[in-house]
Every structure is written in structure tokens, then in C-alpha cells.
Design an enzyme around this catalytic site. Structure first.
Site, PDB file in Angstrom:
ATOM      1  N   CYS A   1       2.627   1.907 -13.287  1.00 38.12           N
ATOM      2  CA  CYS A   1       2.022   1.703 -12.095  1.00 38.12           C
ATOM      3  C   CYS A   1       3.043   2.218 -10.862  1.00 38.12           C
ATOM      4  O   CYS A   1       4.298   2.030 -10.966  1.00 38.12           O
ATOM      5  CB  CYS A   1       1.940   0.070 -11.686  1.00 38.12           C
TER       6      CYS A   1
ATOM      7  N   CYS B   1       4.864  -0.115  -8.544  1.00 37.79           N
ATOM      8  CA  CYS B   1       5.772  -1.003  -9.381  1.00 37.79           C
ATOM      9  C   CYS B   1       7.046  -0.030  -9.474  1.00 37.79           C
ATOM     10  O   CYS B   1       8.192  -0.652  -9.103  1.00 37.79           O
ATOM     11  CB  CYS B   1       5.369  -1.466 -10.749  1.00 37.79           C
TER      12      CYS B   1
ATOM     13  N   HIS C   1       3.035  -7.404  -9.558  1.00 38.09           N
ATOM     14  CA  HIS C   1       1.913  -6.568 -10.082  1.00 38.09           C
ATOM     15  C   HIS C   1       0.762  -7.285 -10.021  1.00 38.09           C
ATOM     16  O   HIS C   1       0.401  -8.312 -11.083  1.00 38.09           O
ATOM     17  CB  HIS C   1       2.054  -5.960 -11.319  1.00 38.09           C
TER      18      HIS C   1
ATOM     19  N   ASN D   1      -8.717  -2.083  -0.522  1.00 36.37           N
ATOM     20  CA  ASN D   1      -9.929  -1.636  -1.333  1.00 36.37           C
ATOM     21  C   ASN D   1      -9.535  -2.468  -2.862  1.00 36.37           C
ATOM     22  O   ASN D   1      -8.439  -2.833  -3.037  1.00 36.37           O
ATOM     23  CB  ASN D   1      -9.942  -0.203  -1.668  1.00 36.37           C
TER      24      ASN D   1
ATOM     25  N   GLY E   1     -13.308   2.379  -5.601  1.00 35.80           N
ATOM     26  CA  GLY E   1     -12.621   2.945  -4.360  1.00 35.80           C
ATOM     27  C   GLY E   1     -11.208   2.569  -3.983  1.00 35.80           C
ATOM     28  O   GLY E   1     -10.303   2.975  -3.111  1.00 35.80           O
TER      29      GLY E   1
ATOM     30  N   HIS F   1      -2.809  -1.761  -7.626  1.00 28.07           N
ATOM     31  CA  HIS F   1      -1.664  -2.625  -7.489  1.00 28.07           C
ATOM     32  C   HIS F   1      -1.887  -2.966  -5.923  1.00 28.07           C
ATOM     33  O   HIS F   1      -2.094  -2.358  -4.945  1.00 28.07           O
ATOM     34  CB  HIS F   1      -0.183  -1.877  -7.309  1.00 28.07           C
TER      35      HIS F   1
ATOM     36  N   HIS G   1      -2.710  -3.668  -2.182  1.00 26.77           N
ATOM     37  CA  HIS G   1      -2.288  -3.265  -0.956  1.00 26.77           C
ATOM     38  C   HIS G   1      -2.964  -3.466   0.172  1.00 26.77           C
ATOM     39  O   HIS G   1      -4.351  -3.346   0.123  1.00 26.77           O
ATOM     40  CB  HIS G   1      -1.633  -1.883  -1.285  1.00 26.77           C
TER      41      HIS G   1
ATOM     42  N   HIS H   1      -3.760  -1.752   3.833  1.00 25.88           N
ATOM     43  CA  HIS H   1      -3.380  -0.299   4.673  1.00 25.88           C
ATOM     44  C   HIS H   1      -3.363  -0.763   6.059  1.00 25.88           C
ATOM     45  O   HIS H   1      -4.141  -1.624   6.667  1.00 25.88           O
ATOM     46  CB  HIS H   1      -4.684   0.400   4.621  1.00 25.88           C
TER      47      HIS H   1
HETATM   48  P1  5GP Z   1      -6.175   2.949  -1.994  1.00 25.77           P
HETATM   49  O1  5GP Z   1      -7.496   3.961  -2.380  1.00 25.77           O
HETATM   50  O2  5GP Z   1      -5.788   2.310  -3.357  1.00 25.77           O
HETATM   51  O3  5GP Z   1      -6.521   1.960  -1.467  1.00 25.77           O
HETATM   52  O4  5GP Z   1      -5.198   3.720  -1.459  1.00 25.77           O
HETATM   53  C1  5GP Z   1      -4.017   4.074  -2.204  1.00 25.77           C
HETATM   54  C2  5GP Z   1      -2.676   4.481  -1.080  1.00 25.77           C
HETATM   55  O5  5GP Z   1      -1.740   4.604  -1.794  1.00 25.77           O
HETATM   56  C3  5GP Z   1      -3.133   5.997  -0.212  1.00 25.77           C
HETATM   57  O6  5GP Z   1      -2.834   5.475   1.104  1.00 25.77           O
HETATM   58  C4  5GP Z   1      -2.524   6.829  -0.834  1.00 25.77           C
HETATM   59  O7  5GP Z   1      -1.985   7.820  -0.093  1.00 25.77           O
HETATM   60  C5  5GP Z   1      -1.064   6.003  -1.154  1.00 25.77           C
HETATM   61  N1  5GP Z   1      -0.385   6.534  -2.125  1.00 25.77           N
HETATM   62  C6  5GP Z   1      -0.791   6.930  -3.593  1.00 25.77           C
HETATM   63  N2  5GP Z   1       0.325   7.471  -4.258  1.00 25.77           N
HETATM   64  C7  5GP Z   1       1.459   7.011  -3.602  1.00 25.77           C
HETATM   65  C8  5GP Z   1       2.852   7.272  -3.851  1.00 25.77           C
HETATM   66  O8  5GP Z   1       3.281   7.881  -4.845  1.00 25.77           O
HETATM   67  N3  5GP Z   1       3.619   7.121  -2.623  1.00 25.77           N
HETATM   68  C9  5GP Z   1       3.259   6.405  -1.459  1.00 25.77           C
HETATM   69  N4  5GP Z   1       4.016   6.161  -0.642  1.00 25.77           N
HETATM   70  N5  5GP Z   1       1.955   6.369  -1.315  1.00 25.77           N
HETATM   71  C10 5GP Z   1       1.079   6.447  -2.425  1.00 25.77           C
HETATM   72 ZN    ZN Z   2       2.234  -2.507 -10.009  1.00 25.22          ZN
END
Ligand code: 5GP
Ligand code: ZN
Length: 130
Positions: free
Chosen positions: A4, A7, A46, A87, A91, A96, A98, A100
Site C-alpha cells: 500500500c 502505508c 490501513h 472516493n 473510482g 487506503h 483518504h 481530498h
Molecule cells: P483516489 O483516486 O484514490 O481518490 O486518489 C488518489 C490520490 O492519491 C490522487 O490525488 C493521486 O494523485 C494521489 N497519489 C497516488 N499515488 C501517490 C503517491 O505515491 N504519493 C502521493 N503523495 N500521492 C499519490
Molecule cells: Zn495502507
């Protein structure tokens, strides 16, 4: 959790641009920012989707957004608004949990747009939701 990416960031195994951290959560910059200062608010445990989030951590995340992150983004970057997104499952690129935080600026073209031209049978769908 192994494999992950978040993580690994939390464990310090891969670098991140962290702007806030405490015992429960971490906030770092998205690697693919929608606007200047796009942050991700992430629980250290996680957890995949909102369905598995405990209310203490979720409410702590909202408190930090309200009391620290939005004020920080306004003060340091001069944003004029904040769009919050999250999301689950379809999508969701990173599995993990989060949240935005997308700071908003005049003319940034970062409005969340949905295709309102798609015809949806409102009465039928509403009936299913009863
Ligand atoms: P999701 O589509 O899961 O809601 O958004 C994933 C978010 O994680 C996106 O804003 C993407 O740019 C960000 N992201 C993906 N991989 C990494 C990473 O390795 N480091 C950081 N800082 N952000 C990441
Ligand atoms: Zn994780």
C-alpha cells in the site's frame, strides 16, 4: 499493509511532502494535484473505505480540516474556497482511505462536473430508495 503506497508513506519508506501529522492521521500533498495545494488527509491505520472508518478518527479528520488545514491553505496560498472529495471502491485509485482537499482559486476550472445530460429515470430510482 504491504504494497500500500500510503502505508509506505506513513512508515517513511517512501518520501512525501507532509504538512501535518499526529498519532492518528497524516496530511500530505497529492502527487497529482488538481490545484495548487491539493492535500490528502489520511488515517495512519490501513482502512480501505468509509464503511470501515471509526467515527473518532473520521471526526478527528474533519476537525483538523476545519481548524488547521483550510486556515493554512487560505493563509499561505490565498485560496478562496475548498472542495472536499472522497472516493470509495469504484473510482478509488489508492485503496487506503483518504479525503481530498482541493483549494479553489478564481478561474481554476476545478469544479466537480457531472454529466447532467445523462437521462436517469428519477421516479423509478426514487422508488428504489424508499
Ligand atoms: P483516489 O483516486 O484514490 O481518490 O486518489 C488518489 C490520490 O492519491 C490522487 O490525488 C493521486 O494523485 C494521489 N497519489 C497516488 N499515488 C501517490 C503517491 O505515491 N504519493 C502521493 N503523495 N500521492 C499519490
Ligand atoms: Zn495502507
Amino acid at each position: 499493509m504491504e504494497d500500500c503506497i500510503f502505508c509506505k508513506i506513513i512508515k517513511g519508506e517512501i518520501p512525501s511532502k507532509t504538512v501535518y501529522e499526529d498519532d492518528k492521521i497524516i496530511v500530505f500533498m497529492s502527487i497529482g494535484p488538481a490545484t495548487d495545494g491539493h492535500l490528502l488527509v489520511v488515517p495512519k491505520k490501513h482502512i480501505v473505505t468509509i464503511m470501515d472508518m471509526d467515527m473518532d478518527t473520521l471526526s478527528h479528520m474533519v476537525t483538523i480540516i476545519k481548524e488547521k488545514m483550510y486556515p493554512l491553505l487560505k493563509e499561505k496560498l490565498g485560496c478562496e474556497g475548498l472542495t472536499i472529495g472522497q472516493n470509495n471502491d469504484l473510482g478509488q485509485e489508492v485503496k487506503h482511505f483518504h479525503i481530498h482537499l482541493i483549494p479553489r482559486y478564481q478561474g481554476d476550472n476545478a469544479d466537480v462536473k457531472y454529466d447532467h445530460t445523462k437521462v436517469s429515470p428519477i421516479e423509478e430510482v426514487f422508488a428504489k430508495l424508499q
